[in-house]
Design a protein around this motif. Structure first.
Motif, PDB file in Angstrom:
ATOM      1  N   GLY A 172      25.828  13.236   4.999  1.00 21.01           N
ATOM      2  CA  GLY A 172      26.887  14.182   4.648  1.00 21.01           C
ATOM      3  C   GLY A 172      28.272  13.580   4.506  1.00 21.01           C
ATOM      4  N   VAL A 196      34.414  11.042   2.053  1.00 19.61           N
ATOM      5  CA  VAL A 196      34.503  12.468   1.744  1.00 19.61           C
ATOM      6  C   VAL A 196      33.266  13.181   2.291  1.00 19.61           C
ATOM      7  CG1 VAL A 196      34.509  14.157  -0.153  1.00 19.61           C
ATOM      8  CG2 VAL A 196      35.916  12.097  -0.308  1.00 19.61           C
ATOM      9  N   ALA A 197      33.499  14.328   2.905  1.00 17.48           N
ATOM     10  CA  ALA A 197      32.381  15.108   3.451  1.00 17.48           C
ATOM     11  C   ALA A 197      31.576  15.754   2.328  1.00 17.48           C
ATOM     12  CB  ALA A 197      32.912  16.194   4.380  1.00 17.48           C
ATOM     13  N   VAL A 198      30.275  15.741   2.471  1.00 21.06           N
ATOM     14  CA  VAL A 198      29.352  16.368   1.518  1.00 21.06           C
ATOM     15  C   VAL A 198      28.362  17.171   2.346  1.00 21.06           C
ATOM     16  CG1 VAL A 198      27.951  15.952  -0.522  1.00 21.06           C
ATOM     17  CG2 VAL A 198      29.462  14.157   0.318  1.00 21.06           C
ATOM     18  N   PRO A 199      28.763  18.380   2.754  1.00 24.21           N
ATOM     19  CA  PRO A 199      27.982  19.096   3.772  1.00 24.21           C
ATOM     20  C   PRO A 199      26.503  19.275   3.424  1.00 24.21           C
ATOM     21  CG  PRO A 199      30.102  20.160   3.442  1.00 24.21           C
ATOM     22  CD  PRO A 199      29.992  19.098   2.394  1.00 24.21           C
ATOM     23  N   GLY A 219      24.700  17.280   1.630  1.00 18.91           N
ATOM     24  CA  GLY A 219      24.016  16.003   1.458  1.00 18.91           C
ATOM     25  C   GLY A 219      23.759  15.605   0.017  1.00 18.91           C
ATOM     26  N   ARG A 220      24.420  16.274  -0.951  1.00 19.57           N
ATOM     27  CA  ARG A 220      24.242  15.914  -2.369  1.00 19.57           C
ATOM     28  C   ARG A 220      25.601  15.898  -3.048  1.00 19.57           C
ATOM     29  NH1 ARG A 220      20.739  20.599  -4.392  1.00 19.57           N
ATOM     30  NH2 ARG A 220      22.405  21.584  -3.226  1.00 19.57           N
ATOM     31  N   MET A 221      26.033  14.700  -3.490  1.00 17.37           N
ATOM     32  CA  MET A 221      27.341  14.576  -4.113  1.00 17.37           C
ATOM     33  C   MET A 221      27.198  14.615  -5.627  1.00 17.37           C
ATOM     34  SD  MET A 221      30.568  14.142  -3.484  1.00 17.37           S
ATOM     35  CE  MET A 221      31.553  12.971  -2.530  1.00 17.37           C
ATOM     36  N   VAL A 239      23.307  12.053  -0.146  1.00 20.32           N
ATOM     37  CA  VAL A 239      24.165  11.500   0.903  1.00 20.32           C
ATOM     38  C   VAL A 239      23.623  12.045   2.222  1.00 20.32           C
ATOM     39  CG1 VAL A 239      26.549  11.069   1.568  1.00 20.32           C
ATOM     40  CG2 VAL A 239      26.052  11.959  -0.716  1.00 20.32           C
ATOM     41  N   LEU A 260      27.589  21.108  -4.294  1.00 22.65           N
ATOM     42  CA  LEU A 260      26.726  22.185  -4.815  1.00 22.65           C
ATOM     43  C   LEU A 260      26.582  23.319  -3.807  1.00 22.65           C
ATOM     44  CD1 LEU A 260      24.073  19.898  -6.493  1.00 22.65           C
ATOM     45  CD2 LEU A 260      25.525  21.565  -7.672  1.00 22.65           C
TER      46      LEU A 260
END
Lengths: 320, 320
Positions: free
Chosen positions: A43, B38-41, B43-45, A40, B144
């Motif tokens: 983010g 949704v935030a994925v700080p 960059g990997r969900m 993503v 993660l």
């Protein structure tokens, strides 16, 4: 080889099906582990989910497994487009009878894959369990590529309302099928498999759409969601809505109203959005306008040619 | 007020249920639009999905709606922990009969919420449709936090095998319930609601776990997934597996084997992982070791005390 789901077993069938999935550049960990991992880059993951139940959302005698797969993918990917996102991936939960031919599952998977593949969507995981009726649960993911999501709540008085994609085709197809007919073929096909204008979601977002929504419950019903969330009034000009020839034909044959297909039919997964007048991009047709509410027309109201619409406004789902 | 799902209608019930959801800091757009964001700080969900079907995965007379909600959340959140991830959010697809009391849906939602809340998990969206049998589809998401995901494929000869969490409790509870009993209460409760050691997933990842898996099919079956993915042989030392007193009691009362509950029972959502011997963190119990395959024991083999296990190795799902 008329193998059944129960004969092959869950693990064998999952392995056989996922072997066919092609994984795109966004996939860091694909099917086969406890969970998938998807990139993503900006983010922010856009997420939507839909559940399809046999007998309720599809019938095996009306739709092939392949069409069910395309439809299940389409209605989720269309929700992502309606946020202005680019779809990247999906997961699928599948409930199937043990006696079902395993070929049905393979065809469903092929439909899911084919709907997403032109958009670069990968099937990154899933679950398969036994169930009396077929259940297809799709959860799909998209990337905003740095853009802000386009919500339902941003419509402003003075905006124009525009649509991209088809309206009323799936409903006309349903009307035909429930009467035991199989033509006109174009509307029956539309019921089996929508053709959402995916690319128009990001285009609208880039053009500055103030609000956007996927038309899945019916145009008036879904405009009602925008009007309520934005606390505005929306008026649709019926003269701006083209009535395609196949819908006229179905109306003539069934005694139903062609305009009502367009105003209240769901399941074509068109996109409807609001724009400042100068912002409406190519590929979108202006069909109405946004105004402030007043005592006669409180915020949340949707009218047709300035008047309340006399018919039902869309699917009521649980009420019968 | 004995309102049914059909009486309230889909939109009203969705609105009532989602009003109770608290949205955490990871949620950028919550329920109510076409999709959630949704935030994925990093960059990997991390993504996992499970489908629960009434009569197959739960029974209304054995489990309350609240317990079904907790269990549906738990088995997904546990899959995220098994990747070394911190769970952040979930979406839920729900199929329910129109005649079902709407209270059932509220209780299910409360169970989902309560299972995730201590972990900071938000319910960010869902779908609700009509269905003859209750269908609960949960898709859950995790972060993660900059770590690498712990896959099933990383176990190396010389590693130790360790577990965190309970083994065999849910299976013992199932054995009791199928015989018409309601006690020992501890194992019946375990069948209704697992207690996954969520926090041990990130702890194992930070400690350097080489492979990890959620125990949902049964210890030997899930170790088989690690052994196959890693192309190694795994041996479990039965003496290292504690047999808790309630499991002994169920075994004595039913004539079943307490060790088989521990080796093959699913649904407790323990975690099993492999580590270099010096890396096993506190909270984990060493139960076996990883070796290279050979002609007698090809890669993918799991043994107990050096021998093939005589009983079934876990749930076969579709085969009956």
């Amino acid at each position: 080889m008329n193998e059944t789901v129960g004969g092959i077993g869950e693990f064998g069938l999952i392995e056989a099906v996922t072997k066919g999935y092609r994984q795109g550049a966004d996939v860091l960990v694909g099917p086969g582990d406890d969970a998938a991992v998807v990139a993503v880059p900006d983010g922010r993951m856009v997420i939507t989910t839909d559940l399809l139940i046999e007998g309720r959302h599809f019938r095996q005698d009306w739709s092939s497994a392949y069409d069910v797969g395309r439809k299940a993918a389409a209605q989720n990917l269309s929700d992502l487009a309606a946020m202005g996102a680019r779809p990247t991936s999906l997961v699928v939960g599948l409930g199937v009878p043990a006696a079902l031919a395993s070929e049905w599952v393979h065809e469903l998977a092929r439909g899911l894959q084919d709907e997403g593949e032109p958009l670069g969507v990968s099937i990154v995981g899933g679950d398969m369990v036994q169930s009396e009726k077929i259940v297809v649960s799709v959860t799909a993911f998209g990337s905003l590529e740095g853009r802000e999501p386009v919500l339902r709540s941003g419509a402003r008085p003075g905006d124009e309302v525009a649509v991209a994609g088809r309206l009323g085709w799936a409903e006309a197809g349903y009307a035909v099928l429930t009467r035991g007919f199989r033509s006109p073929r174009a509307v029956v096909e539309a019921h089996r498999r929508p053709l959402p204008p995916y690319e128009q979601g990001p285009i609208a977002a880039i053009a500055g759409a103030s609000a956007m929504c996927d038309v899945s419950d019916g145009l008036l019903s879904d405009l009602g969601h925008i009007a309520t969330a934005s606390q505005v009034v929306i008026d649709v000009r019926s003269g701006a809505l083209a009535i395609p020839e196949p819908l006229e034909a179905v109306a003539a044959a069934t005694g139903l109203d062609a305009l009502s297909f367009v105003l209240t039919g769901g399941d074509d997964n068109a996109l409807v959005a609001t724009f400042e007048p100068a912002d409406v991009p190519p590929g979108w047709t202006v069909i109405g306008s946004v105004a402030e509410g007043n005592d006669d027309r409180p915020p949340g109201t949707v009218t047709v040619d300035g008047e309340p619409y006399a018919g039902a406004t869309g699917h009521a789902h649980f009420r019968s």
